[in-house]
Design a protein around this motif. Structure first.
Motif, PDB file in Angstrom:
ATOM      1  N   PHE A 192     -29.716 -41.202  14.424  1.00 33.22           N
ATOM      2  CA  PHE A 192     -29.494 -39.941  15.127  1.00 33.22           C
ATOM      3  C   PHE A 192     -28.719 -40.160  16.425  1.00 33.22           C
ATOM      4  N   THR A 193     -29.240 -41.055  17.277  1.00 29.81           N
ATOM      5  CA  THR A 193     -28.620 -41.231  18.592  1.00 29.81           C
ATOM      6  C   THR A 193     -27.297 -41.986  18.493  1.00 29.81           C
ATOM      7  N   LEU A 194     -27.146 -42.831  17.474  1.00 26.73           N
ATOM      8  CA  LEU A 194     -25.855 -43.501  17.261  1.00 26.73           C
ATOM      9  C   LEU A 194     -24.766 -42.457  17.039  1.00 26.73           C
ATOM     10  N   ALA A 195     -25.032 -41.507  16.146  1.00 23.26           N
ATOM     11  CA  ALA A 195     -24.045 -40.471  15.851  1.00 23.26           C
ATOM     12  C   ALA A 195     -23.793 -39.603  17.075  1.00 23.26           C
ATOM     13  N   ALA A 196     -24.860 -39.215  17.776  1.00 21.44           N
ATOM     14  CA  ALA A 196     -24.706 -38.338  18.941  1.00 21.44           C
ATOM     15  C   ALA A 196     -23.894 -39.013  20.041  1.00 21.44           C
ATOM     16  N   ALA A 197     -24.145 -40.309  20.274  1.00 17.72           N
ATOM     17  CA  ALA A 197     -23.414 -41.023  21.321  1.00 17.72           C
ATOM     18  C   ALA A 197     -21.972 -41.283  20.907  1.00 17.72           C
ATOM     19  N   ALA A 198     -21.758 -41.657  19.645  1.00 17.57           N
ATOM     20  CA  ALA A 198     -20.406 -41.969  19.178  1.00 17.57           C
ATOM     21  C   ALA A 198     -19.511 -40.737  19.175  1.00 17.57           C
ATOM     22  N   LEU A 199     -20.104 -39.563  18.921  1.00 13.64           N
ATOM     23  CA  LEU A 199     -19.328 -38.321  18.895  1.00 13.64           C
ATOM     24  C   LEU A 199     -19.174 -37.699  20.278  1.00 13.64           C
ATOM     25  N   GLY A 200     -19.824 -38.313  21.283  1.00 14.13           N
ATOM     26  CA  GLY A 200     -19.709 -37.799  22.642  1.00 14.13           C
ATOM     27  C   GLY A 200     -20.630 -36.639  22.946  1.00 14.13           C
ATOM     28  N   TRP A 201     -21.576 -36.362  22.044  1.00 13.37           N
ATOM     29  CA  TRP A 201     -22.514 -35.264  22.283  1.00 13.37           C
ATOM     30  C   TRP A 201     -23.585 -35.656  23.304  1.00 13.37           C
ATOM     31  N   LEU A 202     -23.902 -36.936  23.368  1.00 11.48           N
ATOM     32  CA  LEU A 202     -24.948 -37.422  24.267  1.00 11.48           C
ATOM     33  C   LEU A 202     -24.378 -38.594  25.051  1.00 11.48           C
ATOM     34  N   TRP A 240     -44.851 -47.307  13.398  1.00 14.74           N
ATOM     35  CA  TRP A 240     -43.671 -46.492  13.119  1.00 14.74           C
ATOM     36  C   TRP A 240     -43.358 -45.563  14.289  1.00 14.74           C
ATOM     37  N   MET A 241     -44.398 -45.080  14.978  1.00 13.09           N
ATOM     38  CA  MET A 241     -44.188 -44.173  16.106  1.00 13.09           C
ATOM     39  C   MET A 241     -43.504 -44.901  17.264  1.00 13.09           C
ATOM     40  N   VAL A 242     -43.983 -46.115  17.543  1.00  9.09           N
ATOM     41  CA  VAL A 242     -43.392 -46.916  18.611  1.00  9.09           C
ATOM     42  C   VAL A 242     -41.943 -47.264  18.276  1.00  9.09           C
ATOM     43  N   CYS A 243     -41.708 -47.658  17.020  1.00 11.61           N
ATOM     44  CA  CYS A 243     -40.358 -48.048  16.604  1.00 11.61           C
ATOM     45  C   CYS A 243     -39.407 -46.863  16.602  1.00 11.61           C
ATOM     46  N   PHE A 244     -39.902 -45.684  16.268  1.00  8.53           N
ATOM     47  CA  PHE A 244     -39.047 -44.502  16.283  1.00  8.53           C
ATOM     48  C   PHE A 244     -38.577 -44.214  17.708  1.00  8.53           C
ATOM     49  N   GLY A 245     -39.500 -44.293  18.666  1.00 11.68           N
ATOM     50  CA  GLY A 245     -39.128 -44.032  20.056  1.00 11.68           C
ATOM     51  C   GLY A 245     -38.109 -45.027  20.577  1.00 11.68           C
ATOM     52  N   PHE A 246     -38.356 -46.309  20.309  1.00  9.67           N
ATOM     53  CA  PHE A 246     -37.415 -47.320  20.775  1.00  9.67           C
ATOM     54  C   PHE A 246     -36.112 -47.275  19.981  1.00  9.67           C
ATOM     55  N   GLY A 247     -36.187 -46.838  18.722  1.00  8.29           N
ATOM     56  CA  GLY A 247     -34.970 -46.720  17.916  1.00  8.29           C
ATOM     57  C   GLY A 247     -33.994 -45.727  18.509  1.00  8.29           C
ATOM     58  N   LEU A 248     -34.515 -44.646  19.106  1.00  5.63           N
ATOM     59  CA  LEU A 248     -33.639 -43.675  19.759  1.00  5.63           C
ATOM     60  C   LEU A 248     -32.850 -44.332  20.893  1.00  5.63           C
ATOM     61  N   LEU A 249     -33.494 -45.234  21.621  1.00  2.00           N
ATOM     62  CA  LEU A 249     -32.827 -45.924  22.724  1.00  2.00           C
ATOM     63  C   LEU A 249     -31.802 -46.930  22.207  1.00  2.00           C
ATOM     64  N   HIS A 250     -32.189 -47.702  21.192  1.00  2.00           N
ATOM     65  CA  HIS A 250     -31.267 -48.692  20.649  1.00  2.00           C
ATOM     66  C   HIS A 250     -30.047 -48.008  20.032  1.00  2.00           C
ATOM     67  N   GLY A 251     -30.239 -46.824  19.465  1.00  2.00           N
ATOM     68  CA  GLY A 251     -29.118 -46.092  18.888  1.00  2.00           C
ATOM     69  C   GLY A 251     -28.076 -45.722  19.924  1.00  2.00           C
ATOM     70  N   LEU A 252     -28.518 -45.459  21.148  1.00  2.22           N
ATOM     71  CA  LEU A 252     -27.561 -45.176  22.221  1.00  2.22           C
ATOM     72  C   LEU A 252     -26.689 -46.394  22.494  1.00  2.22           C
ATOM     73  N   GLY A 253     -27.302 -47.582  22.401  1.00  4.48           N
ATOM     74  CA  GLY A 253     -26.526 -48.802  22.579  1.00  4.48           C
ATOM     75  C   GLY A 253     -25.503 -48.986  21.475  1.00  4.48           C
ATOM     76  N   LEU A 258     -19.675 -48.082  19.510  1.00  4.27           N
ATOM     77  CA  LEU A 258     -18.773 -47.406  18.575  1.00  4.27           C
ATOM     78  C   LEU A 258     -17.833 -46.457  19.308  1.00  4.27           C
ATOM     79  N   LEU A 259     -18.308 -45.862  20.393  1.00  6.89           N
ATOM     80  CA  LEU A 259     -17.459 -44.966  21.193  1.00  6.89           C
ATOM     81  C   LEU A 259     -16.296 -45.737  21.802  1.00  6.89           C
ATOM     82  N   GLU A 260     -16.546 -46.993  22.221  1.00  2.44           N
ATOM     83  CA  GLU A 260     -15.479 -47.826  22.770  1.00  2.44           C
ATOM     84  C   GLU A 260     -14.457 -48.184  21.693  1.00  2.44           C
TER      85      GLU A 260
END
Length: 338
Positions: A192-202, A240-253, A258-260
């Motif tokens: 989710f956050t990978l796509a949002a960051a790469a598209l410039g939405w977040l 799974w709950m802990v990994c989901f939360g941290f996954g959102l952060l790693h997706g931004l990375g 990908l944005l670069e």
């Protein structure tokens, strides 16, 4: 996986993640960006790695059709040697060759981002074995799929912090089904956050995200050390709950990387899918390698493990400290980058 396997892999990761200063400079990548301005005009930005206070002996060479194929003398910006120039390339870049002179004599690589037309960005990675490439006229779906899948695999395997997070998960979660659920939650979240960051939405600044990623590794290392002390902890009951939360952060990375690189305007969603699949393929490959080597060591050294219980216990205790210590170093280093 055996205790010895955990220890060996943690030490290998630590050794790779903390190279000597000289080696780090020698292996820094270069970056070339060729931006289309319209009417066959292009702006080129070229960054060379610094080697002992001097620019690495490589240089970017644009296609022969360009009026100015190479840039002026570079200047040092504190991290590398940069130069930029405007050139005209009659007929455009398509069909021409972009080359990095001298790259074949180095151990580094260069990421090239170019635009065939304004807003139509593509990316290509050049290495010592492949120091040049012919600019394609119009990349098809297959080329986009292969290229961005490879970039995803490369990014995860070179991202030692992401790999160390997955390694800490292997230390924490012993049940294979719970591990599968945790990794799946991590995958879904960072998609989710990978796509949002790469598209410039977040848009989130890079240094804070990288610092929090290091903090997530420290958290897992602490959870490994506290496992078995009293009631089951949140990370053990709901991994799974802990990994989901941290996954959102790693997706931004992942997304910022990908944005670069840039996304092809005609195949944005295919490029996103391919990059994400590449990240997952690299992640699964890493998990399989760690589990396979652990299984192999368990078969080869069972006697050693049985007779060295005290040593094995000490090593097992030291592994999460090593993981957390390395993550703490990254955390402080990234805080300083603010």
């Amino acid at each position: 996986m055996t205790r010895l396997a955990y220890a060996l892999f943690a030490l290998v990761l630590a050794a790779v993640a903390l190279p000597s200063q000289g080696l780090t400079h020698a292996l820094q990548p270069g970056y070339l960006e060729v931006q289309a301005l319209g009417d066959d005009d292009y702006r080129a930005f070229w960054r060379r790695p610094d080697v002992q206070g001097r620019p690495m002996e490589i240089d970017a060479l644009l296609p022969e059709a360009c009026t100015l194929r190479r840039g002026p003398e570079p200047r040092f910006d504190g991290a590398g040697w940069v130069t930029q120039w405007i050139t005209a390339c009659p007929g455009g870049l398509a069909g021409g060759e972009i080359r990095i002179e001298g790259l074949e004599a180095t151990r580094t690589d260069v990421l090239v981002r170019y635009e065939i037309a304004p807003g139509q960005g593509e990316a290509q990675r050049l290495t010592a074995k492949e120091p040049a490439f012919a600019v394609p006229r119009a990349p098809g779906a297959r080329e986009v799929l292969v290229s961005y899948f490879g970039l995803g695999v490369e990014h995860i395997l070179e991202g030692l912090d992401h790999l160390l997070f997955v390694f800490a998960l292997l230390l924490l979660i012993r049940d294979r089904w719970r591990l599968l659920g945790a990794v799946t939650a991590f995958t879904v979240a960072h998609s989710f956050t990978l796509a949002a960051a790469a598209l410039g939405w977040l848009i989130v600044p890079g240094p804070p995200v990288e610092a929090i990623i290091a903090l997530s590794i420290m958290f897992l290392a602490a959870e490994v050390l506290k496992r078995g002390d009293g009631p089951a902890r949140l990370s053990e009951r709901f991994p799974w709950m802990v990994c989901f939360g941290f996954g959102l952060l790693h997706g931004l990375g992942f997304g910022s990387a990908l944005l670069e690189i840039g996304l092809p305007q005609q195949e944005i969603w295919l490029a996103l899918l391919a990059f994400n699949l590449g990240v997952e393929a690299g992640q699964i490959l890493f998990i399989l390698v760690v589990l396979s080597v652990g299984w192999l060591l368990a078969r080869i050294l069972p006697v050693l493990l049985d007779k060295a219980t005290l040593i094995g216990a000490t090593i097992t205790r030291a592994v999460p400290y090593a993981v957390g210590g390395l993550a703490a170093f990254w955390f402080v280093e990234r805080l300083a980058a603010f």
